[in-house]
Design an enzyme around this catalytic site. Structure first.
Site, mmCIF file in Angstrom:
data_model
loop_
_atom_site.group_PDB
_atom_site.id
_atom_site.type_symbol
_atom_site.label_atom_id
_atom_site.label_comp_id
_atom_site.label_asym_id
_atom_site.label_seq_id
_atom_site.Cartn_x
_atom_site.Cartn_y
_atom_site.Cartn_z
ATOM 1 C CE LYS A 227 37.391 5.362 -26.759
ATOM 2 N NZ LYS A 227 36.719 5.758 -27.561
ATOM 3 C CB SER A 299 39.558 8.279 -28.323
ATOM 4 O OG SER A 299 38.474 8.307 -28.514
ATOM 5 C CB SER A 323 36.106 8.576 -30.660
ATOM 6 O OG SER A 323 36.891 9.720 -30.544
#
Length: 625
Positions: A227, A299, A323
């Site tokens: 990420k 996210s 998330s």
């Protein structure tokens, strides 16, 4: 040491006073603006020039009093308000400005972490150094499939066996996954940066080491994605925001460093919702491989989508408020939100030092266990991280466990675990704290504002991708007094005590996407494994049908520092089911299935409110996450 509250470990002034000074800064600035040309009379009463400054409906009320009313503190008389204004101007503002200059001039919370450290441990438990790695199951007879498609959906353990037995090289594997990332990214919008040069360099090193007889374990030569709130030197770390889209941080994140040591190969920095909020980032919005007309919630959506689509064998994401949980559920992958503090966060954009967690998205619970083993442990630069002495999940005797199931548990999971000898009992968590969302919102928003104070003060929030998300929340956060932030942490402590007393089983099964559990689990710091349990048809499919599906999942929850129990139960369930092995239909949606480019909320959220991830908007609005 008290558990379950914010603990001061190093402050030169009383910690409550420092918090008070910091949070009152906005009040003082507001006072000055509101007061205008008003004067303090000899009597001590405040005399504004215009009695209608605060509200047309309120006459002869001091603007300063109106400012105090915003803080629910309108009980001071005029003389005391004048005294506060004088003291704040002479003392609070200089201290607050000095603090900002010292630690808040750079956004993101990458440096100078808070020393108010959250400790999720229950009772007098003491984390012990991790003495040995887990004992992975051995695989035999694994043969290289003929098609790259089949290779792409193999588990980490299976790919590791192909590399170990030299049926495939890491360079070949890296090429396969880079090809898939580029093939599907135009549809899923999941990649921010391809780390191609680094990937081939790491893959070549992995192959050369194996040629010399050095094997680092099951992650040796395995590609993966990070990420893009996790920093990697020489590559952009954009945080998904156009404000920071050219940012290159000379910081080697702890989780990247540990995966590199395990031999893993980074192939891509994956999209994150802007500043780790929702799914919208500066280059688009990630879609769900199981239903590409739908945008996953959270996210870390790109980490989940990339794993689900076979673009990477596994990916690393993060959770502050859902998330990891929600994207895993949307995209039908297995994921672990570990115990708070189990995985170090150095080099990771910070929302909240007492809520942020790093965890893996994988094809199976076995793979989650392997990744956890590689990234688990104390990070010397992250005060909240610690060494957790987990039992080996592969060695847990589940027949000795008592596991509860909630009313919303998937009963297939209950029946299968019961058939394997687990004692399954009806269960309910009992606690009296009835505003867990509010506690989490106070904590998350104030902490986030501390990390992005300069961003807001400089007006950069005006360029944020979704104006009704972080900009609105962080403006509101500036109005939260320090005393109320501390009271929220005290309420959090009460919640944790009640959960500890109510947690009378070894683990429990329940809905992974129920908001109450998302808030509660993150505030308490407890681990959960998200497990796919089936699929249903999408709502309103085309007349001739569609291969698109809505995923069904459940959560396996355990007390803090007992991740091994949740993982062992998830592995037991998946050992006799095939839900986690299914492949999304991104290449073959079905006859006459025309994708409409519109925002869709997952079916299981259609009747819910979506209050964080990380933030708050109503479902069905223009910015579902």
């Amino acid at each position: 040491m008290l558990w379950g509250i914010l603990l001061p470990t190093s402050l030169s002034l009383p910690w409550t006073r420092l918090l008070y000074y910091f949070c009152l800064l906005f009040l003082i600035s507001s006072n000055r603006l509101l007061a205008g040309t008003g004067t303090i009379m000899d009597s001590g009463e405040y005399s504004p020039k215009n009695n209608g400054e605060c509200s047309e409906k309120i006459n002869e009320v001091s603007p300063l009093k109106c400012a105090f009313a915003i803080f629910d503190a309108d009980f001071f008389n005029d003389a005391k308000i004048a005294e506060i204004e004088k003291g704040a101007t002479e003392l609070n503002i200089p201290i607050s400005r000095a603090n900002r200059k010292l630690v808040a001039s750079v956004n993101g919370g990458l440096h100078d972490p808070s020393y108010l450290v959250f400790n999720p441990e229950w009772g007098n438990e003491q984390g012990q150094s991790k003495s040995k790695r887990f004992s992975y199951p051995s695989l035999s007879g694994i043969q290289r499939p003929e098609s790259e498609e089949d290779i792409a959906f193999m588990t980490v353990l299976e790919l590791g066996e192909l590399i170990k037995t030299k049926q495939i090289t890491s360079e070949e594997l890296t090429q396969i996954f880079l090809h898939r990332l580029k093939r599907y990214n135009h549809v899923l919008e999941a990649v921010i940066t391809y780390t191609e040069e680094l990937a081939y360099k790491q893959a070549k090193e992995a192959d050369e080491m194996l040629a010399r007889g050095i094997y680092l374990g099951p992650l040796h030569g395995i590609p993966y994605g990070l990420k893009d709130i996790i920093s990697v030197p020489q590559y952009k770390t954009t945080w998904g925001s156009k404000t920071f889209k050219d940012q290159v941080l000379d910081i080697e994140a702890s989780v990247f460093k540990k995966l590199k040591s395990a031999g893993a190969v980074l192939v891509a920095k994956l999209a994150t919702g802007s500043l780790a909020y929702g799914g919208i980032w500066f280059g688009g919005r990630t879609r769900n491989p199981w239903n590409i007309e739908e945008y996953p919630i959270g996210s870390s959506s790109a980490s989940a989508a990339s794993t689900s689509a076979g673009m990477v064998p596994f990916a690393i994401g993060s959770e502050t408020c859902g998330s990891i949980t929600y994207p895993a559920a949307s995209c039908g992958v297995t994921a672990l939100r570990p115990t708070f503090g189990a995985v170090g966060r150095t080099g990771v954009m910070s929302i909240s030092e007492s809520l942020d967690k790093i965890g893996p998205f994988c094809r199976s619970a076995v793979d989650c266990t392997i990744i956890l083993d590689a990234i688990l442990g104390k990070d010397p630069d992250d005060p909240s991280s610690k060494d957790i002495s987990l039992d080996d999940p592969f060695s847990v005797d589940i027949t000795n466990l008592t596991v509860g199931y909630l009313d919303d548990a998937e009963m297939e999971v209950v029946h299968i675990l019961e058939s394997k000898g687990v004692k399954m009992v009806p269960f309910k968590l009992n606690y009296t704290v009835n505003h867990v969302q509010g506690i989490l919102s106070f904590t998350m928003d104030v902490d986030m504002l501390a990390h992005f104070d300069e961003w807001q003060r400089s007006g950069e929030d005006d360029f944020y991708e979704a104006q009704d998300l972080w900009p609105v929340e962080l403006r509101r956060a500036r109005m939260i007094p320090a005393v109320d932030y501390v009271q929220a942490q005290r309420a959090r402590g009460k919640l944790i005590r009640e959960i500890r007393e109510s947690f009378t089983v070894d683990a429990f099964i329940g809905n992974a996407t129920d908001w109450e559990k998302v808030y509660m689990g993150n505030l308490v710091g407890m681990p959960v494994v998200i497990v796919p349990t089936g699929f249903t048809k999408i709502s309103n499919p085309p007349p001739d049908g569609s291969r698109r599906r809505t995923t069904i999942t459940t959560g396996i929850y355990a007390p803090p520092n007992h991740d091994h129990i949740a993982l062992a139960l998830a592995m037991a369930y998946q050992s006799v089911t095939e839900h986690h092995k299914q492949r999304p239909p991104i290449d073959d949606l079905g006859p006459n299935d025309i994708i409409v480019d519109s925002i869709s909320t997952p079916d299981y959220l259609s009747s819910q409110t979506i209050p964080c991830l990380e933030g708050s908007v109503p479902s069905g609005s223009a910015v579902t996450m």
